[in-house]
Design a protein around this motif. Structure first.
Motif, PDB file in Angstrom:
ATOM      1  N   GLU A   1       9.552 -15.018  -6.326  1.00 56.19           N
ATOM      2  CA  GLU A   1       8.148 -15.472  -6.338  1.00 56.19           C
ATOM      3  C   GLU A   1       7.902 -15.771  -4.800  1.00 56.19           C
ATOM      4  O   GLU A   1       6.819 -15.349  -4.418  1.00 56.19           O
ATOM      5  CB  GLU A   1       7.759 -16.282  -7.143  1.00 56.19           C
ATOM      6  CG  GLU A   1       7.662 -16.147  -8.805  1.00 56.19           C
ATOM      7  CD  GLU A   1       7.433 -17.102  -9.949  1.00 56.19           C
ATOM      8  OE1 GLU A   1       7.711 -18.101  -9.211  1.00 56.19           O
ATOM      9  OE2 GLU A   1       7.438 -16.777 -10.844  1.00 56.19           O
ATOM     10  N   LYS A   2       8.591 -16.574  -4.026  1.00 51.05           N
ATOM     11  CA  LYS A   2       8.509 -17.271  -2.860  1.00 51.05           C
ATOM     12  C   LYS A   2       8.534 -15.895  -1.795  1.00 51.05           C
ATOM     13  O   LYS A   2       7.655 -15.946  -0.906  1.00 51.05           O
ATOM     14  CB  LYS A   2       9.308 -18.383  -2.502  1.00 51.05           C
ATOM     15  CG  LYS A   2       9.144 -19.529  -3.290  1.00 51.05           C
ATOM     16  CD  LYS A   2      10.101 -20.623  -2.727  1.00 51.05           C
ATOM     17  CE  LYS A   2       9.774 -22.010  -3.356  1.00 51.05           C
ATOM     18  NZ  LYS A   2      10.077 -21.968  -4.820  1.00 51.05           N
ATOM     19  N   LEU A   3       9.612 -15.228  -2.055  1.00 50.03           N
ATOM     20  CA  LEU A   3       9.760 -14.118  -0.844  1.00 50.03           C
ATOM     21  C   LEU A   3       8.738 -12.953  -1.088  1.00 50.03           C
ATOM     22  O   LEU A   3       8.353 -12.496   0.027  1.00 50.03           O
ATOM     23  CB  LEU A   3      11.159 -13.657  -1.035  1.00 50.03           C
ATOM     24  CG  LEU A   3      12.333 -14.603  -0.373  1.00 50.03           C
ATOM     25  CD1 LEU A   3      13.719 -14.229  -0.810  1.00 50.03           C
ATOM     26  CD2 LEU A   3      11.930 -14.789   1.036  1.00 50.03           C
ATOM     27  N   ASN A   4       8.428 -12.498  -2.197  1.00 54.61           N
ATOM     28  CA  ASN A   4       7.442 -11.463  -2.509  1.00 54.61           C
ATOM     29  C   ASN A   4       6.188 -11.841  -2.023  1.00 54.61           C
ATOM     30  O   ASN A   4       5.313 -11.075  -1.499  1.00 54.61           O
ATOM     31  CB  ASN A   4       7.255 -11.092  -3.997  1.00 54.61           C
ATOM     32  CG  ASN A   4       8.551 -10.235  -4.437  1.00 54.61           C
ATOM     33  OD1 ASN A   4       9.379  -9.700  -3.642  1.00 54.61           O
ATOM     34  ND2 ASN A   4       8.852 -10.083  -5.696  1.00 54.61           N
ATOM     35  N   ALA A   5       5.673 -13.183  -2.261  1.00 55.48           N
ATOM     36  CA  ALA A   5       4.592 -13.486  -1.619  1.00 55.48           C
ATOM     37  C   ALA A   5       4.349 -13.632   0.024  1.00 55.48           C
ATOM     38  O   ALA A   5       3.502 -13.503   0.478  1.00 55.48           O
ATOM     39  CB  ALA A   5       4.128 -15.046  -1.997  1.00 55.48           C
ATOM     40  N   GLN A   6       5.693 -13.364   0.459  1.00 56.93           N
ATOM     41  CA  GLN A   6       5.720 -13.205   1.918  1.00 56.93           C
ATOM     42  C   GLN A   6       6.049 -11.788   2.235  1.00 56.93           C
ATOM     43  O   GLN A   6       6.482 -11.691   3.555  1.00 56.93           O
ATOM     44  CB  GLN A   6       6.513 -14.291   2.469  1.00 56.93           C
ATOM     45  CG  GLN A   6       6.369 -15.842   2.389  1.00 56.93           C
ATOM     46  CD  GLN A   6       7.202 -16.839   2.796  1.00 56.93           C
ATOM     47  OE1 GLN A   6       7.167 -17.836   2.734  1.00 56.93           O
ATOM     48  NE2 GLN A   6       8.456 -16.232   3.196  1.00 56.93           N
ATOM     49  N   ASP A   7       5.795 -10.818   1.649  1.00 58.47           N
ATOM     50  CA  ASP A   7       6.194  -9.429   1.761  1.00 58.47           C
ATOM     51  C   ASP A   7       7.502  -9.291   2.170  1.00 58.47           C
ATOM     52  O   ASP A   7       8.248  -8.271   2.832  1.00 58.47           O
ATOM     53  CB  ASP A   7       5.528  -8.820   3.030  1.00 58.47           C
ATOM     54  CG  ASP A   7       4.184  -9.063   2.732  1.00 58.47           C
ATOM     55  OD1 ASP A   7       3.530  -8.667   1.636  1.00 58.47           O
ATOM     56  OD2 ASP A   7       3.235  -9.235   3.492  1.00 58.47           O
ATOM     57  N   GLY A   8       8.584 -10.105   1.526  1.00 61.56           N
ATOM     58  CA  GLY A   8       9.910 -10.097   1.800  1.00 61.56           C
ATOM     59  C   GLY A   8      10.546 -10.790   2.967  1.00 61.56           C
ATOM     60  O   GLY A   8      11.763 -10.764   3.421  1.00 61.56           O
ATOM     61  N   LEU A   9       9.629 -11.057   3.706  1.00 57.92           N
ATOM     62  CA  LEU A   9       9.966 -11.941   5.209  1.00 57.92           C
ATOM     63  C   LEU A   9      10.413 -13.062   5.161  1.00 57.92           C
ATOM     64  O   LEU A   9       9.943 -13.901   4.235  1.00 57.92           O
ATOM     65  CB  LEU A   9       9.022 -11.694   6.010  1.00 57.92           C
ATOM     66  CG  LEU A   9       8.345 -10.295   6.573  1.00 57.92           C
ATOM     67  CD1 LEU A   9       7.006 -10.243   7.255  1.00 57.92           C
ATOM     68  CD2 LEU A   9       9.180  -9.400   7.275  1.00 57.92           C
TER      69      LEU A   9
END
Length: 490
Positions: free
Chosen positions: A78-86
């Motif tokens: 959830e955290k990483l996908n919200a940042q486009d994996g960045l």
């Protein structure tokens, strides 16, 4: 963990706005990256270690896209996908560096059927794992534990696996059904002979599900062994705040590690593994010597420092290394009791390696919490300390200092039990029950030694080993009592 909502969140939309003087943005176009790597278990170490190698490779040739699969928690996805994996990687040394890792295309949770999609593509060439020692569901002999609850679940519900072994085998079955072939599966966990153990576990699981699938895996899937190394503290509020202050954006899931990093892979001649050498991966025909030196010296010393440091009331590895008594004990353990049991890898001077490790442990920029290292002791102890002890006993060498690591683990369990604190360990309930009956005397050791999941008869029946652990146990109790009175000393 908290974030400043006034700052823009990290993501593709703000990459062009990032000040390169504060944090290095990616030098490549990530939008066109193929999913060449699928990773199972996107924890801190994977994001700090392997992803950095792919990031460097993409600077030369843009073909190292990674999709990750989380087996246990949706928080990371959830955290990483919200940042486009960045996410942001900070390397902590005398001079700290900061960069954006951009090769991660996204994180799936294991119950998402689309997570298996990469197995059905020709782009996929490498599957990697960091699921910790306990994630392989192995028994005391290093073989698949067919009575493990996760394995039993996956054998009955193969279409909805929950274990790493079941999930990987399901993916390989889909690859076979898609008519696709060769694949490399690479364990990156601190597990001796990790490639051989992973292969054996997958093949056994496949045998129980579908014998022809097992035969296909033998022909089409390569399982090289590997060794990984870089000290990686957990993400905390302080790191998140540091990114906000230093970089000017909000990152909900940054990562930090020491500047040093190492990745050694068995060279089986497969092209995708050979390409990793361009980013500094060491290829060798014999990973075992590198692996054993790292597991016994670095990880064995780390666990010993963790449990002894906690007995003194210390919080981090660097803080523990400021304790001259503990630093001296661990240094002597490494030089006098671990190094003689090792055959040095080609090109490695073990004495120099030990001194380098001591300096890495003392790095003040790294706040590596002892409580983090203390996790899963029942699984780590046999690999990190007991194997060395058995080797030394067979050769008639000293184990006096190694005994302190074992005894300190036992006292850690007793203290946690009395504090009614949670411990992260697959044997948590059994261990906490043992802690409650401890009487603060050397005979407590016998109750711990009765744990078949940790100790074999060879050790529990070894009078010299038992005596060494009991002496250390008594000394650590005295240390705990002195700590309560404001003193110290083992």
């Amino acid at each position: 963990m908290t974030t400043d909502t006034a700052l823009k969140p990290l993501g593709d939309a703000i990459l062009a706005e990032i000040d390169a003087a504060q944090c290095t943005p990616p030098s490549y176009d990530r939008s066109a990256l193929p999913t060449r790597v699928l990773h199972i278990g996107p924890g801190a170490f994977f994001r700090a270690h392997q992803m950095d190698y792919y990031n460097r490779l993409n600077a030369d040739e843009q073909k190292w896209g990674v999709t990750a699969v989380a087996l246990r928690s949706k928080g990371t996805s959830e955290k990483l996908n919200a940042q486009d994996g960045l996410y942001t990687l900070i390397k902590l040394d005398r001079e700290t560096s900061c960069e954006i890792i951009a090769a991660l295309k996204g994180v799936k949770f294991c119950d998402d059927s689309s997570a298996f999609q990469p197995f059905k593509t020709e782009d996929l060439q490498l599957v990697t794992l960091t699921v910790t020692e306990k994630g392989y569901c192995l028994n005391g002999d290093g073989e698949l534990d067919e009575a493990h609850s996760d394995i039993l679940h996956d054998l009955k519900q193969f279409d909805a696996p929950v274990s790493a072994i079941g999930w990987l085998t399901k993916g390989l079955a889909l690859r076979r059904e898609s008519g696709l072939g060769k694949l490399v599966v690479l364990s990156c966990d601190n597990l001796p002979g990790n490639g051989e153990k992973l292969e054996a576990a997958v093949l056994r699981f496949a045998d129980l599900i579908d014998a022809p699938l097992s035969s296909w895996i033998r022909t089409n899937v390569d399982f090289p062994s590997s060794m990984v190394d870089s000290i990686t503290p957990a993400t905390d509020d302080a790191l998140i705040q540091r990114i906000q202050t230093d970089c000017g954006y909000s990152d909900a899931w940054p990562i930090q590690r020491e500047a040093f990093t190492s990745w050694v892979i068995e060279n089986t001649g497969v092209s995708v593994i050979k390409e990793l050498a361009d980013a500094g991966v060491l290829l060798t025909r014999d990973v075992s010597r590198h692996e054993k030196a790292k597991l016994w010296l670095l990880n064995g010393a780390h666990s010993t420092l963790a449990y002894l440091g906690l007995a003194y009331g210390h919080q981090s590895v660097a803080e523990t290394m400021e304790n001259a008594e503990l630093r001296s004990l661990v240094r002597a353990m490494m030089r006098d009791e671990i190094m003689p049991a090792l055959s040095p890898p080609d090109g490695m001077d073990l004495e120099d390696y030990i001194e380098d490790l001591l300096e890495r442990f003392a790095n003040p920029a790294i706040v590596h919490k002892l409580s983090q290292i203390a996790w899963d002791g029942s699984k780590k102890l046999p690999i990190r300390l007991l194997n060395t002890i058995e080797t030394n006993r067979a050769a008639g060498r000293s184990i006096e200092k190694l005994g302190f690591g074992v005894a300190a683990w036992m006292r850690f369990i007793v203290r946690m039990s009395r504090a009614e604190a949670h411990i992260t360990d697959p044997l948590a309930d059994q261990l906490l029950a043992l802690g409650k009956i401890a009487k603060d005397e050397s005979d407590d050791v016998d109750a711990f030694l009765a744990l078949d999941e940790v100790f074999h008869d060879t050790l529990r029946n070894d009078e010299e080993f038992v005596a060494a652990v009991k002496r250390a146990y008594t000394d650590i109790i005295k240390t705990e009592q002195k700590s309560l009175r404001g003193g110290s000393g083992i």
